[in-house]
Motif scaffolding. Structure first.
Motif, PDB file in Angstrom:
ATOM      1  N   TYR A   8       0.817  -1.227   0.000  1.00 51.71           N
ATOM      2  CA  TYR A   8       0.000   0.000   0.000  1.00 51.71           C
ATOM      3  C   TYR A   8       0.849   1.276   0.000  1.00 51.71           C
ATOM      4  CZ  TYR A   8      -2.940  -3.599   2.210  1.00 51.71           C
ATOM      5  OH  TYR A   8      -3.575  -4.766   2.529  1.00 51.71           O
ATOM      6  N   LYS A  63      -8.389   1.895  -6.701  1.00 53.10           N
ATOM      7  CA  LYS A  63      -8.859   1.768  -5.333  1.00 53.10           C
ATOM      8  C   LYS A  63     -10.272   2.336  -5.246  1.00 53.10           C
ATOM      9  CE  LYS A  63      -5.439   4.357  -3.914  1.00 53.10           C
ATOM     10  NZ  LYS A  63      -4.715   4.627  -5.167  1.00 53.10           N
ATOM     11  N   ASN A  67      -0.350   4.154  -5.287  1.00 52.01           N
ATOM     12  CA  ASN A  67       0.066   3.158  -4.296  1.00 52.01           C
ATOM     13  C   ASN A  67       0.672   1.932  -4.978  1.00 52.01           C
ATOM     14  OD1 ASN A  67      -2.497   4.633  -3.042  1.00 52.01           O
ATOM     15  ND2 ASN A  67      -1.184   3.959  -1.381  1.00 52.01           N
ATOM     16  N   THR A 113     -16.548   9.546   8.381  1.00 50.47           N
ATOM     17  CA  THR A 113     -17.254   8.521   7.611  1.00 50.47           C
ATOM     18  C   THR A 113     -18.761   8.601   7.829  1.00 50.47           C
ATOM     19  OG1 THR A 113     -15.367   7.002   7.612  1.00 50.47           O
ATOM     20  CG2 THR A 113     -17.531   6.029   7.316  1.00 50.47           C
ATOM     21  N   ASP A 133     -12.872   7.133   3.112  1.00 45.94           N
ATOM     22  CA  ASP A 133     -13.210   5.845   3.720  1.00 45.94           C
ATOM     23  C   ASP A 133     -11.987   5.153   4.310  1.00 45.94           C
ATOM     24  OD1 ASP A 133     -15.390   3.882   4.154  1.00 45.94           O
ATOM     25  OD2 ASP A 133     -14.132   2.600   2.921  1.00 45.94           O
ATOM     26  N   VAL A 134     -10.864   5.258   3.637  1.00 44.92           N
ATOM     27  CA  VAL A 134      -9.650   4.581   4.098  1.00 44.92           C
ATOM     28  C   VAL A 134      -9.021   5.279   5.302  1.00 44.92           C
ATOM     29  CG1 VAL A 134      -7.986   5.822   2.643  1.00 44.92           C
ATOM     30  CG2 VAL A 134      -7.572   3.408   3.219  1.00 44.92           C
ATOM     31  N   THR A 186      -8.524   3.400   8.521  1.00 44.04           N
ATOM     32  CA  THR A 186      -7.542   2.325   8.650  1.00 44.04           C
ATOM     33  C   THR A 186      -6.103   2.748   8.396  1.00 44.04           C
ATOM     34  OG1 THR A 186      -8.136   1.652   6.383  1.00 44.04           O
ATOM     35  CG2 THR A 186      -9.091   0.409   8.176  1.00 44.04           C
ATOM     36  N   PHE A 187      -5.859   3.805   7.606  1.00 42.35           N
ATOM     37  CA  PHE A 187      -4.447   4.150   7.457  1.00 42.35           C
ATOM     38  C   PHE A 187      -3.966   5.082   8.574  1.00 42.35           C
ATOM     39  CE2 PHE A 187      -5.245   8.273   6.002  1.00 42.35           C
ATOM     40  CZ  PHE A 187      -5.150   8.553   4.656  1.00 42.35           C
ATOM     41  N   ASP A 196      -5.055   1.443  12.230  1.00 41.67           N
ATOM     42  CA  ASP A 196      -6.440   0.991  12.257  1.00 41.67           C
ATOM     43  C   ASP A 196      -7.109   1.507  13.530  1.00 41.67           C
ATOM     44  OD1 ASP A 196      -8.533  -1.243  11.319  1.00 41.67           O
ATOM     45  OD2 ASP A 196      -8.336  -1.307  13.490  1.00 41.67           O
TER      46      ASP A 196
END
Length: 655
Positions: A177, A229, A237, A388, A417-418, A421-422, A425
């Motif tokens: 990633y 993605k 990425n 989100t 959205d990511v 988690t980046f 998490d």
């Protein structure tokens, strides 16, 4: 229900000044620097064109000087760590550009600043700042993401050649990633297990070339494109593997650990665990920036939805021919205004966090650094989850118009959205917060296994809470002055609200401590694992309490009476909607009665109604740069209002 008075108007400029806060000058400079640049997102382009456009825009940002704040003054930067985080917040309308900026200057450049020494600064920083050396931050691996200490990439020192051999021993050690890797990166800060003389010294970072001047991968470097993605497709990425790639000894970023020519390892920090956490702690800026940029995207989404809701009409009012504006419906207010109040609360908490980062980073106070890391983890989790949820609510509040790409909400939803988690998490980050609350972190970062943590809980968690609450003089004064719990209007008393949040946190921590206290060597993991719901709740309520206190402190700083009064009502809405959301806990633990629970719901409704006239002005006060607000449903709001009024005046009579 009667609520405390809400002013009929307020000075929007005063509110904007308060929101701009300590880095008002940076915000103004960045707005000005970016105003004339074409930084519009390229979501309508194919992948290659989108990436090319984002790189071109990255060059514009570099030339504008808007990213120089965080670099040392002696190398042409501004020496302003806090300013560098705030500057990234100003890019919410093109999140591919924001993320690529964060990779280049926050992660890649930030790692060179934080982990390197003068030889690295002198050699690399100018080129990094000017984008003459595009780079990557190669930490995450296929087999290990959040567990950075267990990364498998190796950097083995060869004393005969005076070089490190960087190697990917198996597929699970592949770097995954990695932003800037697939197309543009020429150098990477690679995190690997450092080995010299047959002995491992834990994870360290090295500068490893990825491509030559013509863009071809260097010998032994294998790069794969991650491909399309769900969002952020302007960011290239990729995956990286290393086949015994050799780099000189000087490639090691050696602030916290160095290798002599003969292979002798030296470090100013004794103990591999302490050294690891100290190194990682210096990189906390990226996590804090994610929290801030999530907030920026949330503000933009709210402004689009609130402007649309303030003009879009639907269904006639009873007894009239006039259709009601969406934002006049209580259900619509309920979707957006508690979210707006929480956005204000998180904004002030972020401002406090950035100030702490600026004041603490590099100061040598380990206790303050650990506290900073815990706060950053918790706020990042709550801010990105809030983004989100709020962007989704904004999309729904705009109906079919919210699903159209030109109205921005679909892109904001995909691109953010990511964020959950980046840079960690969110679930793992809340475990980190809970661990900090329970243990206070051991002074020397000794045994951090589940058993070690569990054994330490019983003696330390009560003391940690007592120490945490001791310095909150303003909060304690408000709590002490709260009226009796049976007072009818107590729910609007700030001291009562603070006491509710504080009491909830203490009770949840106390219960968690009791659950973990009896664990032994053979069931420590199982005991801790079975308490995960409790662990995560403890972290959430701790962060939420801290966020409320930041909001209260911001109101205390406000000197304009009307602005302060509006903020008071927003703070009421944040606090009471949070209690309403967790009413199950408050009822189960008899902190509120069923009757009071109903009163809180009535109060949230009333506060939504009182704040509704100010909604658009409140969200505009955040000062999101105007170039990012392009959604026709928002930019054409006033024109649409006037057109609809004219059409209504000339509409044929209904039978």
């Amino acid at each position: 229900m009667d609520i405390p008075k809400t002013p009929s108007g307020f000075d929007a400029a005063e509110l904007s000044a308060l929101l701009d806060g300590r880095w008002a000058g940076v915000r103004a400079e960045v707005r000005e620097a970016l105003a004339g640049l074409d930084l519009s997102p390229g979501d309508d382009l194919d992948t290659e064109a989108h990436r090319a456009r984002t790189l071109e825009q990255l060059g514009m940002v570099a030339r504008s000087g808007a990213i120089d704040y965080g670099f040392p003054a002696e190398h042409g930067g501004g020496g302003d760590v806090g300013g560098s985080v705030v500057a990234l917040e100003m890019l919410p309308g093109n999140l591919s550009l924001m993320v690529k900026s964060g990779v280049q200057w926050g992660l890649f450049g930030g790692a060179v600043v934080a982990l390197g020494t003068e030889r690295h600064h002198e050699r690399y920083l100018h080129d990094i700042m000017r984008l003459e050396l595009p780079g990557c931050f190669a930490m995450t691996e296929s087999g290990h993401g959040s567990d950075v200490q267990s990364l498998r990439t190796t950097a083995t020192y060869d004393p005969d050649a005076g070089e490190f051999v960087v190697h990917t021993p198996h597929e699970a050690a592949r770097k995954e990633y990695i932003g800037n890797a697939a197309r543009d990166g020429r150098m990477a800060v690679v995190f690997a297990q450092l080995i010299t003389g047959g002995k491992g010294h834990g994870v360290h970072a090295l500068m490893v070339p990825l491509r030559d001047a013509e863009g071809r991968p260097m010998p032994g470097v294998h790069i794969e494109d991650t491909g399309r993605k769900a969002g952020l497709n302007g960011v290239d990425n990729g995956r990286i593997t290393f086949d015994r790639v050799r780099v000189p000894r000087e490639a090691l970023l050696n602030r916290y650990g160095d290798v002599e020519p003969d292979g002798t390892y030296r470090s100013p920090i004794a103990g591999a665990n302490k050294r690891f956490f100290t190194m990682l702690g210096t990189l906390i800026r990226g996590r804090i920036a994610v929290s801030g940029t999530a907030g920026g995207a949330t503000k933009l989404a709210l402004e689009i939805a609130l402007r649309y809701g303030d003009t879009r009409r639907q269904f006639p009012r009873p007894g009239t021919d006039e259709e009601a504006v969406l934002l006049d419906y209580r259900g619509h207010q309920r979707k957006l205004l508690p979210a707006l109040a929480r956005t204000f609360a998180l904004h002030f908490a972020q401002e406090d966090l950035v100030s702490t980062l600026h004041d603490v980073q590099g100061g040598g106070d380990e206790r303050a650094q650990r506290a900073l890391e815990s706060r950053a983890a918790g706020l990042k989790a709550l801010s990105t989850w809030h983004a989100t949820a709020t962007i989704q609510a904004c999309r729904e509040a705009c109906g079919g118009a919210g699903y159209i790409a030109e109205n921005q909400l679909a892109g904001l939803k995909a691109d953010t959205d990511v964020f959950t988690t980046f840079e960690g998490d969110n679930t793992v980050l809340l475990q980190l917060v809970a661990k900090g609350l329970l243990t206070g972190y051991k002074d020397q970062f000794g045994d951090l296994s589940p058993l070690g943590m569990v054994r330490f809980v019983a003696d330390r968690f009560v003391g940690a809470v007592a120490e945490r609450t001791a310095a909150r003089s303003l909060v304690q004064r408000l709590i002490a002055a709260a009226p009796g719990k049976d007072d009818e209007d107590v729910i609007f008393d700030r001291g009562w609200q603070l006491a509710m949040f504080d009491d909830r946190e203490k009770h949840v921590l106390d219960g968690l401590g009791r659950r973990l206290r009896g664990a032994g060597s053979d069931d420590a993991f199982e005991v801790f694992n079975n308490a995960q719901d409790h662990v995560l709740h403890a972290a959430r309520v701790h962060v939420e309490r801290s966020v409320l206190e930041s909001f209260v402190a911001a109101i205390d700083r406000c000197r304009d009476r009307d602005v302060a009064a509006v903020l008071e009502r927003l703070c009421d809405l944040f606090a009471l909607s949070a209690i309403e959301q967790d009413r199950g806990w408050f009822l189960e633990h008899e902190r509120i009665t069923p009757r009071r629970s109903k009163s809180i719901t009535a109060a949230v409704n009333a506060l939504c109604g009182a704040l509704r006239p100010h909604a658009v002005e409140l969200v505009t006060a955040f000062g999101v740069p105007r170039q990012w607000l392009t959604a026709p449903i928002a930019t054409g709001a006033e024109e649409r209002r006037q057109r609809e009024m004219r059409e209504h005046d000339t509409a044929p009579p209904t039978e």
